[in-house]
Design an enzyme around this catalytic site. Structure first.
Site, PDB file in Angstrom:
ATOM      1  N   ASP A  92      33.488 -46.837  95.595  1.00 55.89           N
ATOM      2  CA  ASP A  92      33.270 -47.086  97.023  1.00 55.89           C
ATOM      3  C   ASP A  92      31.780 -46.930  97.316  1.00 55.89           C
ATOM      4  O   ASP A  92      31.005 -46.497  96.469  1.00 55.89           O
ATOM      5  CB  ASP A  92      34.141 -46.157  97.880  1.00 55.89           C
ATOM      6  N   SER A  93      31.374 -47.287  98.526  1.00 51.41           N
ATOM      7  CA  SER A  93      29.944 -47.429  98.800  1.00 51.41           C
ATOM      8  C   SER A  93      29.276 -46.146  99.280  1.00 51.41           C
ATOM      9  O   SER A  93      28.060 -46.069  99.359  1.00 51.41           O
ATOM     10  CB  SER A  93      29.743 -48.495  99.874  1.00 51.41           C
ATOM     11  N   GLY A  94      30.067 -45.138  99.632  1.00 53.19           N
ATOM     12  CA  GLY A  94      29.491 -43.909 100.168  1.00 53.19           C
ATOM     13  C   GLY A  94      29.513 -43.811 101.678  1.00 53.19           C
ATOM     14  O   GLY A  94      29.329 -42.743 102.246  1.00 53.19           O
ATOM     15  N   GLY A  95      29.763 -44.942 102.345  1.00 54.01           N
ATOM     16  CA  GLY A  95      29.703 -44.950 103.811  1.00 54.01           C
ATOM     17  C   GLY A  95      30.696 -44.007 104.473  1.00 54.01           C
ATOM     18  O   GLY A  95      30.356 -43.277 105.409  1.00 54.01           O
ATOM     19  N   PHE A  96      31.924 -44.007 103.975  1.00 53.79           N
ATOM     20  CA  PHE A  96      32.954 -43.176 104.592  1.00 53.79           C
ATOM     21  C   PHE A  96      32.641 -41.692 104.428  1.00 53.79           C
ATOM     22  O   PHE A  96      32.809 -40.897 105.350  1.00 53.79           O
ATOM     23  CB  PHE A  96      34.330 -43.496 103.987  1.00 53.79           C
ATOM     24  N   ASP A 146      28.993 -49.936 104.205  1.00 51.70           N
ATOM     25  CA  ASP A 146      29.398 -50.190 105.595  1.00 51.70           C
ATOM     26  C   ASP A 146      29.364 -48.903 106.395  1.00 51.70           C
ATOM     27  O   ASP A 146      29.222 -47.812 105.848  1.00 51.70           O
ATOM     28  CB  ASP A 146      30.819 -50.811 105.648  1.00 51.70           C
ATOM     29  N   GLN A 189      35.819 -54.732 109.189  1.00 46.83           N
ATOM     30  CA  GLN A 189      35.882 -53.637 110.166  1.00 46.83           C
ATOM     31  C   GLN A 189      36.332 -54.216 111.512  1.00 46.83           C
ATOM     32  O   GLN A 189      36.644 -55.400 111.616  1.00 46.83           O
ATOM     33  CB  GLN A 189      34.521 -52.941 110.277  1.00 46.83           C
ATOM     34  N   GLY A 216      38.279 -49.055 107.701  1.00 50.42           N
ATOM     35  CA  GLY A 216      38.362 -48.450 109.028  1.00 50.42           C
ATOM     36  C   GLY A 216      39.766 -48.101 109.476  1.00 50.42           C
ATOM     37  O   GLY A 216      39.987 -47.866 110.669  1.00 50.42           O
ATOM     38  N   ASP A 266      44.074 -47.036  97.467  1.00 46.68           N
ATOM     39  CA  ASP A 266      43.679 -45.794  96.797  1.00 46.68           C
ATOM     40  C   ASP A 266      43.914 -44.653  97.766  1.00 46.68           C
ATOM     41  O   ASP A 266      43.898 -44.843  98.986  1.00 46.68           O
ATOM     42  CB  ASP A 266      42.181 -45.827  96.449  1.00 46.68           C
ATOM     43  N   CYS A 304      63.251 -39.067  86.952  1.00 49.37           N
ATOM     44  CA  CYS A 304      61.832 -39.242  86.643  1.00 49.37           C
ATOM     45  C   CYS A 304      61.567 -38.885  85.185  1.00 49.37           C
ATOM     46  O   CYS A 304      62.113 -37.911  84.671  1.00 49.37           O
ATOM     47  CB  CYS A 304      60.993 -38.369  87.571  1.00 49.37           C
ATOM     48  N   CYS A 306      58.420 -38.290  83.919  1.00 50.56           N
ATOM     49  CA  CYS A 306      57.126 -37.630  83.728  1.00 50.56           C
ATOM     50  C   CYS A 306      57.325 -36.282  83.018  1.00 50.56           C
ATOM     51  O   CYS A 306      58.437 -35.752  83.001  1.00 50.56           O
ATOM     52  CB  CYS A 306      56.422 -37.437  85.072  1.00 50.56           C
ATOM     53  N   CYS A 309      59.095 -33.416  85.048  1.00 48.44           N
ATOM     54  CA  CYS A 309      60.541 -33.565  85.244  1.00 48.44           C
ATOM     55  C   CYS A 309      61.299 -33.526  83.922  1.00 48.44           C
ATOM     56  O   CYS A 309      62.430 -33.045  83.859  1.00 48.44           O
ATOM     57  CB  CYS A 309      60.837 -34.871  85.979  1.00 48.44           C
ATOM     58  N   HIS A 335      53.168 -35.645  87.962  1.00 47.34           N
ATOM     59  CA  HIS A 335      54.400 -36.166  88.563  1.00 47.34           C
ATOM     60  C   HIS A 335      54.080 -37.092  89.743  1.00 47.34           C
ATOM     61  O   HIS A 335      54.636 -38.199  89.839  1.00 47.34           O
ATOM     62  CB  HIS A 335      55.320 -35.043  89.047  1.00 47.34           C
TER      63      HIS A 335
END
Length: 375
Positions: A92-96, A146, A189, A216, A266, A304, A306, A309, A335
Site C-alpha cells: 500500500d502507499s502509506g496514505g492511510f 492517496d 475515493q 476510503g 486485505d 477444519c 488447519c 483444529c 486457523h
C-alpha cells in the site's frame, strides 16, 4: 519477464472469479491478502501462510519506510528475499497509515509531512517518494499515493480530498514509469457520495492503471453504508481489470463485497484476532478465553483441517491463551487465515459452478447457528 495480466474466467451475478498473472506467480480471485505489515504476517512463518492457501501478501510502505527503511531492504535484495516470500506482494502507499497513526501531520498539494509514531522523527511522503519506496521494496503490485479522510466527513471535505488524490494519482503514474512485470493500481475515493465516486473513477480511467481499488471504506462507516456504496462503486471501474477493496474485513463483509463485484481484499483482522483469542469459524466467532472451553476436548471446528483444529482441543487452546504462551497466537492465527482462505476457495468454486447464491445462503445460515453447545 512475463507481464502482469488479469483473466476473468467466470461471473455469477456480479460476483467474478479469475486469475491475476504476475512474474512471481498467479493470484486466484477473489483473493484475500494476509497483511504482513512489517515484512511479517505476525505469528506465522511464510511457508505456513502459503499453506493456508494465500497467493499474495500485503506489505506496508509507511511501516517499512520508518523501520528498517526501504533503502536497507533494497540493499538486502528487496522485500521478497528479505522476508522469504517468493510469491507476489502488494504494497500500500502509506496514505492511510499517515492518516491513522502519524502524529502532527501537515497536508499540502505536494504531499504530507508527519512525525513517526515510533520515535517522533520527521518524514515526508509525496506521490513520487511513495513510488520510490515501493520500487526499492520491489513489490509486484504498487498502490497510488492517496489521501484518505476518515468518515464521517462533510461533502466538501470529501470532494476536495478526492480531487487531491486524483492529482496525486497522475503524479504516481508519472513517477512509476515503465516497469514491465509490475503493476500500478489507482484508488477510487469519494466517500459515500455516488457522483464523487463516479468523478474519481472517470479521472482514474483517463490516467489508466493495471488495476483499480475502492478506497476510503472500512473507515468507520458501518457495513450497511459500505455495502450501499459497493452497490455502485465497483461497476464504475473497468470490468477487465482487477478491483481491490482496501482494508476489508470480517467474513460476511468479504462475502458481501465479492457479491458486489470485488476481486481482492486485505485485512489485519484474522491475524490480529488470532493474537487476542478471537476465532472465526464457519459457525461464527468463538472467544477462546471464555471459561466454557476449559474442559472441552473437542476441536474448534470439526470440519477444519488447519493444525489448530486437527491437533489440539479447545481446552488446550484455552489454556495456552490464558497462560499467554506464544503458541496460542500462532495456532489461532493459522486457523483464522486458513478459514478466510477456505471462504475464498468456496466462493471461487461456487462462482465457477454458477451456484454462488446457494453458497451464500448456506454460508450465512451456518454462521447464524452460532457456536456448538457447551458440554
Amino acid at each position: 519477464m512475463s507481464s502482469f495480466s488479469f483473466d476473468l474466467q467466470a461471473t455469477d451475478g456480479r460476483a467474478r472469479t479469475g486469475v491475476i498473472s504476475t512474474p512471481r506467480g498467479e493470484i486466484r480471485t477473489p483473493a484475500f491478502m494476509p497483511v504482513g505489515t512489517a515484512a511479517t504476517v505476525k505469528a506465522m512463518m511464510p511457508d505456513s501462510v502459503r499453506a493456508t492457501g494465500a497467493d499474495v501478501l500485503l506489505g506496508n510502505t509507511y511501516h517499512l519506510m520508518l523501520r528498517p527503511t526501504a533503502e536497507r531492504i533494497d540493499r538486502l535484495g528487496g522485500l521478497h528475499r528479505f522476508m522469504n516470500w517468493d510469491r507476489p506482494i502488494l504494497t500500500d502507499s502509506g496514505g492511510f497509515q499517515v492518516m491513522s497513526l502519524a502524529g502532527l501531520r501537515k497536508l499540502t498539494e505536494e504531499g504530507v509531512t508527519f512525525k513517526s509514531h515510533i520515535d517522533g522523527s520527521k518524514h515526508a511522503l509525496t506521490p513520487e517518494r511513495s513510488m520510490e519506496i515501493q520500487r526499492l521494496l520491489g513489490s509486484d503490485i504498487v498502490m497510488c499515493f492517496d489521501e484518505c479522510p476518515a468518515l464521517p466527513a462533510d461533502r466538501d471535505r470529501i470532494a476536495e480530498s478526492m480531487r487531491l488524490s486524483m492529482r496525486w494519482a497522475r503524479r504516481s503514474r508519472d513517477a512509476f514509469g515503465d516497469r514491465p512485470g509490475h503493476a500500478l493500481f489507482g484508488i477510487q475515493q469519494g466517500g459515500l457520495e455516488q457522483d464523487l465516486r463516479e468523478e474519481s473513477a472517470e479521472a482514474l480511467k483517463e490516467i489508466g492503471f493495471e488495476g483499480y481499488a475502492v478506497g476510503g471504506l472500512a473507515v468507520g462507516e458501518g457495513q450497511e453504508a459500505m455495502f450501499s456504496c459497493l452497490d455502485y462503486a465497483p461497476e464504475q471501474l473497468p470490468g477487465d481489470k482487477p478491483r481491490y477493496l482496501m482494508g476489508v474485513g470480517k467474513p460476511d463483509d468479504i462475502v458481501g463485497a465479492v457479491a458486489r463485484g470485488i476481486d481482492m481484499m486485505d485485512c489485519v483482522l484474522p491475524s490480529r484476532s488470532g493474537r487476542t483469542g478471537q476465532v472465526f469459524t464457519r459457525r461464527g466467532v468463538v472467544n477462546i478465553k471464555n471459561a466454557r472451553h476449559s474442559d472441552d476436548p473437542r476441536p474448534l471446528d470439526e470440519y477444519c483441517t488447519c493444525p489448530a483444529c486437527s491437533n489440539y482441543s479447545r481446552a488446550y487452546l484455552h489454556h495456552v491463551f490464558r497462560a499467554q504462551e506464544m503458541i496460542s497466537g500462532m495456532l489461532l492465527t493459522w486457523h483464522n487465515l486458513h478459514y478466510y482462505q477456505e471462504i475464498m476457495q468456496g466462493m471461487r468454486d461456487a462462482i465457477a459452478a454458477d451456484t454462488f447464491d446457494t453458497w451464500q445462503k448456506v454460508f450465512h445460515a451456518t454462521r447464524a447457528q452460532g457456536d456448538i453447545d457447551p458440554l
